[in-house]
Enzyme design. Sequence first.
Site, mmCIF file in Angstrom:
data_model
loop_
_atom_site.group_PDB
_atom_site.id
_atom_site.type_symbol
_atom_site.label_atom_id
_atom_site.label_comp_id
_atom_site.label_asym_id
_atom_site.label_seq_id
_atom_site.Cartn_x
_atom_site.Cartn_y
_atom_site.Cartn_z
ATOM 1 N N SER A 244 40.049 42.433 51.675
ATOM 2 C CA SER A 244 41.191 42.935 52.441
ATOM 3 C C SER A 244 41.228 44.448 52.307
ATOM 4 O O SER A 244 40.439 45.040 51.577
ATOM 5 C CB SER A 244 42.486 42.334 51.888
ATOM 6 N N LYS A 245 42.179 45.050 53.006
ATOM 7 C CA LYS A 245 42.294 46.516 52.998
ATOM 8 C C LYS A 245 42.397 47.069 51.579
ATOM 9 O O LYS A 245 42.022 48.197 51.313
ATOM 10 C CB LYS A 245 43.521 46.935 53.805
#
Length: 473
Positions: A244-245
């Site tokens: 994820s980010k």
Amino acid sequence: MSTPIVRFAPSPTGYLHVGGARTALFNWLYARSQGGKFLLRIEDTDRERSTPPAVEAIFEGLRWLGLDWDGEPLFQSTRLEQHRELVEKLLERGAAYRCFCDPQELSQQQKEMEKTGGRRGYLGTCRDLTSDEIARRMTAGLPYAMRFRTPPGETAFDDAVHGTISVQNAEVDDFILLRRDGTPVYNVAVVADDAHMGVTQVIRGDDHISNTPKQILIYQALGLPVPRFAHVPLILGTDKKRLSKRHGATAVTEYRGMGILPEAMRNFLALLGWNPGDDREIMSLDVLTQAFTLEGINSSGAVFDFAKLEWMNGRYIAMKSENEIWAGMRPFILAWCDKESVLAPEDELGLKLAGLFKERLRRYTEAPDMVDYFLRNPVTYDEKGMKKFWKPETPGQMSRLVGELDKLDEWTVPALEKVFDRVCDEFNLKKADLIHPVRLALTGRTATPGMFEVMEILGRETCLRRIKNKGIH
Ligand code: GLU
């Protein structure tokens, strides 16, 4: 055997996620390795998210990676009628039925069933309504959804990655096909479109495994051939959690901005969850295409290790010509010069720097920091290095060295080397004892490429000036 047809079917989210890019690449490699077709379908039924820039971002990501698709992309939103027709056909065949239950009541019912730990899923209230009852409700204008009439038994498929996967149909439930507002659900759209496009192999993320039995049941109910499935593992961060980010950039094009080359990105993505069965790592697209098989895909999650991507990128840079490397470094160096008000280097110097840093650059973005002492005098001198290498006797030795360098006819690596040897002999020094302080005086650093190569490029005038400025007597 018929020509394999695969597709990449992204839902536009505003960018091409690395997971999506890897799925696209696997599909592309499979199609190209089998002489098949690689089709593109934009799953844009969520009209709010599917803006033209979000769709363009997917094209851009694929183009950057060099993954060309066959024919025109199919936009799922243009096929709403066909998706509804598919449900209509299921209804005609008795494989679907109208459900008049109120969605709010159903979700309340679910919550209670969950609390008591009992059976979950639809209780089949509308499964066996008589045709009179259905007609009565329809005439009364009662809203309804469409559900699939899941048969008893079990649904199994042979996944190219995971082997046999089977589920009890009771667990699949009588799932919704068409919502009350007449919009088809994802599983309907996918089956309708995959069948329409003649897709023979569905290669997609693991997160779709639970959809597959539903899709197979729909194919079977319609008497359509079921494609082969290959579910590729999730991409994980180095902490083994879903990428994820939080782990860094997740959009492929962000990597472009970070100085990653498309060929390195492709090679890296190909090895995320797949391997050629031997220890080859640097593989061109042609080689990947020859080696790729669905069976070579691992079933466990693949870790996205940025350090590895950087290493790989460095290998691809090293394979390039000096002209290409200079062209890659140039924009980052020019931007830096602009920011620091430093005179931009000529191409002649740029090409020399490209040669010097060829093996060291992992990304072009690193170039300004790596080469700054070629573009301006050192701004600071490494403190630890100064303590360690700049001794009380150093200025005297530097003075001697400057005298010798001044007299040198030819400013070349072998000539410089000889001068150093002479001065070392004279002071009874090891070569490193002289090189360390010179490196500090010329670059401010303790680590650089070979000192004589650096000196050759810096030129006599700069070298002498910098050594004198640092202090000689
Ligand atoms: N649109 C789906 C997604 O982006 C993919 C559907 C599929 O490959 O079947 O996850």
